[in-house]
Design a protein around this motif. Structure first.
Motif, PDB file in Angstrom:
ATOM      1  N   ASP A   1       0.805  -1.221   0.000  1.00 52.98           N
ATOM      2  CA  ASP A   1       0.000   0.000   0.000  1.00 52.98           C
ATOM      3  C   ASP A   1       0.836   1.268   0.000  1.00 52.98           C
ATOM      4  OD1 ASP A   1      -2.194  -1.616   0.020  1.00 52.98           O
ATOM      5  OD2 ASP A   1      -2.799  -1.186   2.081  1.00 52.98           O
ATOM      6  N   SER A   2       2.084   1.169   0.399  1.00 52.03           N
ATOM      7  CA  SER A   2       2.946   2.355   0.462  1.00 52.03           C
ATOM      8  C   SER A   2       3.547   2.713  -0.898  1.00 52.03           C
ATOM      9  CB  SER A   2       4.080   2.135   1.469  1.00 52.03           C
ATOM     10  OG  SER A   2       4.884   1.024   1.078  1.00 52.03           O
ATOM     11  N   THR A   3       3.329   1.857  -1.903  1.00 54.54           N
ATOM     12  CA  THR A   3       3.945   2.077  -3.208  1.00 54.54           C
ATOM     13  C   THR A   3       2.877   2.348  -4.254  1.00 54.54           C
ATOM     14  OG1 THR A   3       5.789   0.616  -2.644  1.00 54.54           O
ATOM     15  CG2 THR A   3       5.437   1.072  -4.967  1.00 54.54           C
ATOM     16  N   GLN A   4       2.879   3.564  -4.800  1.00 52.71           N
ATOM     17  CA  GLN A   4       1.953   3.919  -5.879  1.00 52.71           C
ATOM     18  C   GLN A   4       2.699   3.772  -7.208  1.00 52.71           C
ATOM     19  OE1 GLN A   4       2.460   6.766  -3.581  1.00 52.71           O
ATOM     20  NE2 GLN A   4       0.734   6.432  -2.235  1.00 52.71           N
ATOM     21  N   ASN A   5       2.699   2.554  -7.722  1.00 55.35           N
ATOM     22  CA  ASN A   5       3.508   2.301  -8.906  1.00 55.35           C
ATOM     23  C   ASN A   5       2.923   1.141  -9.707  1.00 55.35           C
ATOM     24  OD1 ASN A   5       5.583   2.737 -10.703  1.00 55.35           O
ATOM     25  ND2 ASN A   5       7.234   2.417  -9.232  1.00 55.35           N
ATOM     26  N   ALA A   6       3.388   1.027 -10.935  1.00 55.50           N
ATOM     27  CA  ALA A   6       3.071  -0.095 -11.815  1.00 55.50           C
ATOM     28  C   ALA A   6       4.207  -0.189 -12.808  1.00 55.50           C
ATOM     29  CB  ALA A   6       1.740   0.134 -12.534  1.00 55.50           C
ATOM     30  N   PHE A   7       4.409  -1.371 -13.381  1.00 60.26           N
ATOM     31  CA  PHE A   7       5.434  -1.515 -14.408  1.00 60.26           C
ATOM     32  C   PHE A   7       5.098  -2.704 -15.284  1.00 60.26           C
ATOM     33  CE2 PHE A   7       6.998  -4.023 -10.836  1.00 60.26           C
ATOM     34  CZ  PHE A   7       7.491  -5.196 -11.417  1.00 60.26           C
ATOM     35  N   ALA A   8       5.670  -2.727 -16.469  1.00 62.96           N
ATOM     36  CA  ALA A   8       5.505  -3.848 -17.394  1.00 62.96           C
ATOM     37  C   ALA A   8       6.886  -4.272 -17.876  1.00 62.96           C
ATOM     38  CB  ALA A   8       4.628  -3.462 -18.578  1.00 62.96           C
TER      39      ALA A   8
ATOM     40  N   ILE B   1       2.626  -7.540 -16.634  1.00 59.99           N
ATOM     41  CA  ILE B   1       2.248  -6.279 -16.000  1.00 59.99           C
ATOM     42  C   ILE B   1       2.118  -6.486 -14.491  1.00 59.99           C
ATOM     43  CG2 ILE B   1       0.535  -4.419 -15.946  1.00 59.99           C
ATOM     44  CD1 ILE B   1      -0.397  -5.507 -18.742  1.00 59.99           C
ATOM     45  N   TYR B   2       2.673  -5.559 -13.712  1.00 54.97           N
ATOM     46  CA  TYR B   2       2.588  -5.598 -12.257  1.00 54.97           C
ATOM     47  C   TYR B   2       2.002  -4.280 -11.754  1.00 54.97           C
ATOM     48  CZ  TYR B   2       5.525  -9.739 -12.520  1.00 54.97           C
ATOM     49  OH  TYR B   2       6.010 -11.000 -12.810  1.00 54.97           O
ATOM     50  N   VAL B   3       1.044  -4.388 -10.831  1.00 55.43           N
ATOM     51  CA  VAL B   3       0.388  -3.207 -10.268  1.00 55.43           C
ATOM     52  C   VAL B   3       0.427  -3.312  -8.747  1.00 55.43           C
ATOM     53  CG1 VAL B   3      -1.683  -1.782 -10.249  1.00 55.43           C
ATOM     54  CG2 VAL B   3      -1.167  -3.188 -12.261  1.00 55.43           C
ATOM     55  N   PHE B   4       0.902  -2.275  -8.092  1.00 59.33           N
ATOM     56  CA  PHE B   4       0.942  -2.233  -6.634  1.00 59.33           C
ATOM     57  C   PHE B   4      -0.402  -1.764  -6.088  1.00 59.33           C
ATOM     58  CE2 PHE B   4       5.331  -2.067  -7.911  1.00 59.33           C
ATOM     59  CZ  PHE B   4       6.036  -2.724  -6.914  1.00 59.33           C
ATOM     60  N   THR B   5      -0.796  -2.331  -4.955  1.00 57.86           N
ATOM     61  CA  THR B   5      -2.074  -1.939  -4.349  1.00 57.86           C
ATOM     62  C   THR B   5      -2.089  -0.460  -3.987  1.00 57.86           C
ATOM     63  OG1 THR B   5      -1.267  -2.672  -2.174  1.00 57.86           O
ATOM     64  CG2 THR B   5      -2.588  -4.242  -3.454  1.00 57.86           C
ATOM     65  N   GLY B   6      -0.928   0.101  -3.670  1.00 59.33           N
ATOM     66  CA  GLY B   6      -0.886   1.524  -3.341  1.00 59.33           C
ATOM     67  C   GLY B   6      -1.340   2.401  -4.487  1.00 59.33           C
ATOM     68  N   LEU B   7      -1.033   2.004  -5.715  1.00 55.59           N
ATOM     69  CA  LEU B   7      -1.484   2.768  -6.881  1.00 55.59           C
ATOM     70  C   LEU B   7      -2.995   2.634  -7.057  1.00 55.59           C
ATOM     71  CD1 LEU B   7      -0.834   4.412  -9.482  1.00 55.59           C
ATOM     72  CD2 LEU B   7      -0.731   2.217 -10.671  1.00 55.59           C
ATOM     73  N   ILE B   8      -3.499   1.417  -6.954  1.00 54.80           N
ATOM     74  CA  ILE B   8      -4.932   1.194  -7.139  1.00 54.80           C
ATOM     75  C   ILE B   8      -5.732   2.015  -6.128  1.00 54.80           C
ATOM     76  CG2 ILE B   8      -6.765  -0.537  -7.021  1.00 54.80           C
ATOM     77  CD1 ILE B   8      -4.677  -2.596  -8.023  1.00 54.80           C
ATOM     78  N   LYS B   9      -5.272   2.047  -4.890  1.00 50.97           N
ATOM     79  CA  LYS B   9      -5.997   2.773  -3.848  1.00 50.97           C
ATOM     80  C   LYS B   9      -5.831   4.282  -3.962  1.00 50.97           C
ATOM     81  CE  LYS B   9      -5.817  -1.022  -0.515  1.00 50.97           C
ATOM     82  NZ  LYS B   9      -5.411  -1.468   0.844  1.00 50.97           N
ATOM     83  N   TYR B  10      -4.802   4.725  -4.650  1.00 53.31           N
ATOM     84  CA  TYR B  10      -4.503   6.148  -4.790  1.00 53.31           C
ATOM     85  C   TYR B  10      -5.420   6.826  -5.805  1.00 53.31           C
ATOM     86  CZ  TYR B  10      -1.667  10.300  -5.939  1.00 53.31           C
ATOM     87  OH  TYR B  10      -1.234  11.575  -6.183  1.00 53.31           O
ATOM     88  N   LEU B  11      -5.912   6.091  -6.787  1.00 54.45           N
ATOM     89  CA  LEU B  11      -6.605   6.678  -7.930  1.00 54.45           C
ATOM     90  C   LEU B  11      -8.052   7.025  -7.614  1.00 54.45           C
ATOM     91  CD1 LEU B  11      -5.139   4.282 -10.624  1.00 54.45           C
ATOM     92  CD2 LEU B  11      -4.393   6.602 -10.087  1.00 54.45           C
TER      93      LEU B  11
END
Length: 274
Positions: free
Chosen positions: A104-111, A117-127
């Protein structure tokens, strides 16, 4: 780990060709020099994905599909709507699988190369809305689909050093490349690559017509409004030039795909599940 991936090119280069071979005679459709073939992208991405999965699974952070089926159903829906664009060059070549990292502390994603594709929960919750999520995912999909990683590695490490890795003579460099591709921050894309990924994010979202195609701009606007004291990690590897938001919105206006009404109930449910 990387010897198998690069061995075919490395062998040819070592036996018969000068170091300038890749820069002069191996190019993509736009004429940009490429060191890796499409098959190399796929093999490299598979290796990086296996290492990334192992790392986060060992930390208990990789959410498994078997135990988080609904969360993946919702996220897959967003990814597949982006991939429905006819402008995806390698829709049938790459894996295009998506995995969630519980951090949750990481607002990030990368491919990775090859479309893992990888998505961090911090990004999903941030949007704030689903168009923003689709815009960020479109940006990352563009990095893989436009093969920016391969081109950035060539620019960053140089042909001679990569040939050394190909021949198995530089384990430290191989490890460094793996860490960068696994989203740990050592691989930073050029401004040109970032701008191209932004532009293609708009193009991809315009294809299915489901999202406001300037969704990525919404993410950047939110990040800017909160100041730069603790910006999302996404911005540390995806720097935000002053004209970036404007460029995204200009492209979306050109394609007449801004201001669409979007149902974000799926994102809200996904956020609640994480």
């Amino acid at each position: 780990m990387f010897q198998r991936i690069f061995s075919r090119f490395g062998l040819l280069a070592a036996l018969a060709l000068p170091l300038g071979f890749a820069a002069s005679s191996c190019t993509d459709k736009e004429g940009n020099p490429l060191l890796f073939s499409l098959e190399d992208d796929i093999a490299l991405g598979d290796q990086v994905a296996a290492e990334t999965d192992s790392t986060y699974r060992a930390q208990g952070k990789l959410l498994e599909r078997s135990t988080h089926a609904r969360a993946y159903q919702l996220l897959d829906g967003v990814v597949n709507r982006v991939l429905n664009s006819s402008d995806i060059q390698h829709r049938n070549d790459f894996a295009w699988d998506v995995k969630i990292i519980k951090e949750d502390s990481t607002q990030n994603a990368f491919a990775t190369p090859g479309g893992h594709i990888y998505v961090f929960t911090g990004l999903i919750k941030y949007l704030d809305d689903e168009s923003q999520l689709a815009g960020v995912l479109g940006h990352e999909i563009a990095h893989a689909d436009r093969r920016h990683t391969s081109r950035q590695l060539q620019n960053q490490y140089g042909i001679q050093l990569l040939l050394s890795v190909a021949l198995g003579n530089s384990e430290s460099t191989a490890s460094q490349i793996a860490s960068g591709l696994a989203g740990l921050g050592t691989l930073k894309f050029s401004r040109d690559f970032e701008n191209e990924a932004d532009q293609y994010s708009v193009i991809y979202l315009n294809g299915p017509g489901y999202y406001a195609c300037d969704g990525a701009a919404g993410f950047f606007i939110k990040a800017q409004s909160q100041g730069q004291a603790s910006p999302p990690e996404f911005l540390s590897t995806h720097p935000n030039p002053d004209n970036r938001i404007q460029a995204i919105q200009t492209k979306a206006t050109e394609l007449n795909c801004r201001n669409r009404t979007v149902n974000s109930s799926g994102l809200r449910e996904l956020q609640g599940l994480l």
